[in-house]
Scaffold this active site. Structure first.
Site, short mmCIF file in Angstrom:
data_model
loop_
_atom_site.label_atom_id
_atom_site.label_comp_id
_atom_site.label_asym_id
_atom_site.label_seq_id
_atom_site.Cartn_x
_atom_site.Cartn_y
_atom_site.Cartn_z
N HIS A 3 -3.81 -4.96 -0.40
CA HIS A 3 -3.39 -5.48 0.90
C HIS A 3 -3.47 -7.01 0.91
CE1 HIS A 3 -3.13 -1.80 3.37
NE2 HIS A 3 -4.04 -1.33 2.55
N GLU A 50 -2.43 -8.99 3.14
CA GLU A 50 -2.72 -9.45 4.51
C GLU A 50 -4.20 -9.33 4.85
OE1 GLU A 50 -2.28 -5.04 5.09
OE2 GLU A 50 -1.50 -6.56 3.72
N CYS A 93 0.84 -1.19 0.00
CA CYS A 93 0.00 0.00 0.00
C CYS A 93 0.89 1.25 0.00
CB CYS A 93 -1.00 -0.04 1.14
SG CYS A 93 -2.36 1.16 0.93
#
Length: 201
Positions: free
Chosen positions: A181, A183, A78
Site C-alpha cells: 500500500h 498510500e 493490493c
C-alpha cells in the site's frame, strides 16, 4: 486527472488523500465517461477477489478498464493489483481482468503468520518507472493473504516472507500493480505515487 475507480471494495479515500497531498488531481468515480476522460487510472481494492470482480461486472467496468489500459497508465493497489491478473482462487476460482498473465493464490505456508501484515523491504528484480529514485530495501506496508504467481519478466520487485512475494508488477507498457500500500507507506510510498503521476505527463 487520475480516476480512482470505485468498485465498492477499496480504501478509496486514503488513496485520494495521498494523491491530494502530492498535488495530483484526482476523482473517485465509477462513471464510464469520467474514466475515459482521465489521464490515468488507479484501481484500489481491499477484500476478496471474487467479490471484487462481481462488483466490477455489476458496474459494467470490466470493458472500460481493459480498453483504457491499452493507452493510459493504470495502477492496481493490493486487491486491485490482484484483479489485473487472469484468475484468482480465493474461496472459488474466478476470472480477473486478464491484463497481466498469472494467477492469484494463497501465500505459501512457510510457518509464518497469514495474513502478511506490516512493513517489509522491497528487493528488485526488473526495472520499473514506479521505482525511480526509490532505494532497494525501502520498506512498504503490506496486508494480504494472497499473492500473484506470474512470469519473472513482469515482476519489478518482491518482498521476502518465507518466499518471494510478488510486490511490484509491470506489463512493460501501461499496466502497473503494487501488492503493498503506497498510500500507507509514508514518504517512500508517496514517491511511488509521484512516479506514477509522472507517467501521465
Amino acid at each position: 486527472m487520475i480516476a480512482v475507480i470505485d468498485c465498492n471494495v477499496g480504501n478509496l479515500f486514503s488513496v485520494k488523500n495521498a494523491l491530494d497531498y502530492i498535488g495530483e488531481e484526482s476523482v473517485i468515480t465509477n462513471d464510464v465517461d469520467e474514466i475515459e476522460k482521465a489521464d490515468g487510472l488507479i484501481l484500489p481494492g481491499v477484500g476478496a477477489f471474487p467479490n471484487a470482480m462481481r462488483e466490477v461486472q455489476k458496474l459494467n467496468l470490466q470493458d472500460v478498464i481493459k480498453e483504457q489500459a491499452e493507452h493510459k497508465p493504470l495502477l492496481g493497489i493490493c486487491l486491485g493489483m490482484q484483479m489485473l491478473f487472469d484468475k484468482g482462487f480465493e474461496f472459488e476460482e474466478c476470472n480477473g481482468l486478464g491484463l497481466i498473465p498469472g494467477e492469484i493464490r494463497m501465500l505459501p505456508d512457510k510457518g509464518l503468520k497469514i495474513p502478511h501484515m506490516g512493513w517489509n523491504a522491497l528487493q528488485y528484480k526488473n526495472p520499473s518507472p514506479l521505482l525511480d529514485g526509490i532505494p532497494e530495501g525501502s520498506y512498504f506496508y503490506f496486508v494480504h493473504s494472497y499473492m500473484a504467481y506470474t512470469d519473472d519478466k513482469y515482476i519489478s520487485a518482491y518482498a521476502e516472507y518465507g518466499d518471494e512475494i510478488t510486490t511490484i508488477v509491470w506489463d512493460g507498457k501501461y499496466v502497473f500493480g503494487s501488492q503493498c500500500h503506497p498510500e500507507k507507506s509514508g514518504e517512500i510510498g508517496l514517491m511511488l505515487l509521484k512516479n506514477f503521476g509522472r507517467l501521465l505527463k
